[in-house]
Design a protein around this motif. Structure first.
Motif, PDB file in Angstrom:
ATOM      1  N   SER A  82       0.834  -1.201   0.000  1.00  0.00           N
ATOM      2  CA  SER A  82       0.000   0.000   0.000  1.00  0.00           C
ATOM      3  C   SER A  82       0.875   1.259   0.000  1.00  0.00           C
ATOM      4  O   SER A  82       2.091   1.178   0.137  1.00  0.00           O
ATOM      5  CB  SER A  82      -0.918   0.006   1.227  1.00  0.00           C
ATOM      6  N   ASP A  83       0.205   2.403  -0.121  1.00  0.00           N
ATOM      7  CA  ASP A  83       0.934   3.679  -0.156  1.00  0.00           C
ATOM      8  C   ASP A  83       0.905   4.410   1.192  1.00  0.00           C
ATOM      9  O   ASP A  83       1.072   5.616   1.259  1.00  0.00           O
ATOM     10  CB  ASP A  83       0.375   4.574  -1.258  1.00  0.00           C
ATOM     11  N   ILE A  84       0.728   3.686   2.272  1.00  0.00           N
ATOM     12  CA  ILE A  84       0.679   4.309   3.599  1.00  0.00           C
ATOM     13  C   ILE A  84       2.067   4.826   3.982  1.00  0.00           C
ATOM     14  O   ILE A  84       3.056   4.125   3.825  1.00  0.00           O
ATOM     15  CB  ILE A  84       0.172   3.301   4.653  1.00  0.00           C
ATOM     16  N   ILE A 103      -3.614   9.836  12.350  1.00  0.00           N
ATOM     17  CA  ILE A 103      -3.817  10.051  10.909  1.00  0.00           C
ATOM     18  C   ILE A 103      -3.355   8.827  10.125  1.00  0.00           C
ATOM     19  O   ILE A 103      -4.061   8.338   9.239  1.00  0.00           O
ATOM     20  CB  ILE A 103      -3.091  11.333  10.437  1.00  0.00           C
ATOM     21  N   VAL A 104      -2.187   8.299  10.449  1.00  0.00           N
ATOM     22  CA  VAL A 104      -1.685   7.097   9.778  1.00  0.00           C
ATOM     23  C   VAL A 104      -2.594   5.909  10.099  1.00  0.00           C
ATOM     24  O   VAL A 104      -2.923   5.111   9.230  1.00  0.00           O
ATOM     25  CB  VAL A 104      -0.220   6.798  10.172  1.00  0.00           C
ATOM     26  N   HIS A 107      -5.686   6.154   7.976  1.00  0.00           N
ATOM     27  CA  HIS A 107      -5.372   5.797   6.592  1.00  0.00           C
ATOM     28  C   HIS A 107      -5.244   4.279   6.463  1.00  0.00           C
ATOM     29  O   HIS A 107      -5.770   3.678   5.523  1.00  0.00           O
ATOM     30  CB  HIS A 107      -4.089   6.496   6.146  1.00  0.00           C
ATOM     31  N   GLU A 110      -8.740   2.723   6.589  1.00  0.00           N
ATOM     32  CA  GLU A 110      -9.453   2.886   5.307  1.00  0.00           C
ATOM     33  C   GLU A 110      -8.903   1.934   4.258  1.00  0.00           C
ATOM     34  O   GLU A 110      -9.654   1.313   3.503  1.00  0.00           O
ATOM     35  CB  GLU A 110      -9.327   4.333   4.819  1.00  0.00           C
ATOM     36  N   GLU A 111      -7.599   1.808   4.203  1.00  0.00           N
ATOM     37  CA  GLU A 111      -6.956   0.926   3.239  1.00  0.00           C
ATOM     38  C   GLU A 111      -7.313  -0.527   3.534  1.00  0.00           C
ATOM     39  O   GLU A 111      -7.563  -1.319   2.624  1.00  0.00           O
ATOM     40  CB  GLU A 111      -5.444   1.139   3.253  1.00  0.00           C
TER      41      GLU A 111
END
Length: 141
Positions: A82-84, A103-104, A107, A110-111
């Protein structure tokens, strides 16, 4: 600019789907494991929604092989594909999540939901239900 963002979203969704299909393909020919994997993949989005990411991962890790396989799929996706933008460098997903800022973590949650949706859809499409004993919606009603 908005067109580029939409194209990037479609690309990540396609990449996510491709990896989810790879995960499903690794279990679909194993008649002993695929039924449980299918059942758990179908439950995964609801588990994430109801319990949150960290609790769902802890649950998956504490259970039997099909659950652990889903944990492994989720860990590989979130940590490697993923792009985390992770700040922590801990190896285990659960350890890393508990180290991250909100915040991370959001994310990643959600991912995880997006990836779980693909696992659910692709497992249902690729793994035959009649042979593995998994209950279908028709059988439940």
């Amino acid at each position: 600019k908005e067109g580029k963002k939409m194209a990037e979203m479609k690309d990540i969704n396609r990449i996510r789907a491709k990896y989810a299909l790879e995960c499903v393909n690794k279990v679909k020919d194993d008649k002993k494991k695929r039924g449980k994997y299918l059942q758990q993949a179908k439950n995964l989005p609801a588990l994430l929604h109801e319990n949150g990411l960290a609790q769902t991962l802890a649950f998956l890790q504490s259970k039997e092989e099909a659950h652990k396989k889903l944990y492994s799929n989720m860990q590989d996706w979130l940590l490697k594909k993923s792009d985390i933008a992770w700040e922590s460098n801990k190896e285990r997903l659960l350890d890393r999540l508990l180290d991250e800022n909100s915040i991370v973590y959001m994310h990643a949650s959600e991912e995880a939901m997006s990836f779980a949706g693909w696992l659910k859809r692709l497992a249902a499409a690729e793994i035959p239900e009649e042979e593995d004993g998994a209950k279908t919606e028709e059988n439940q009603s």
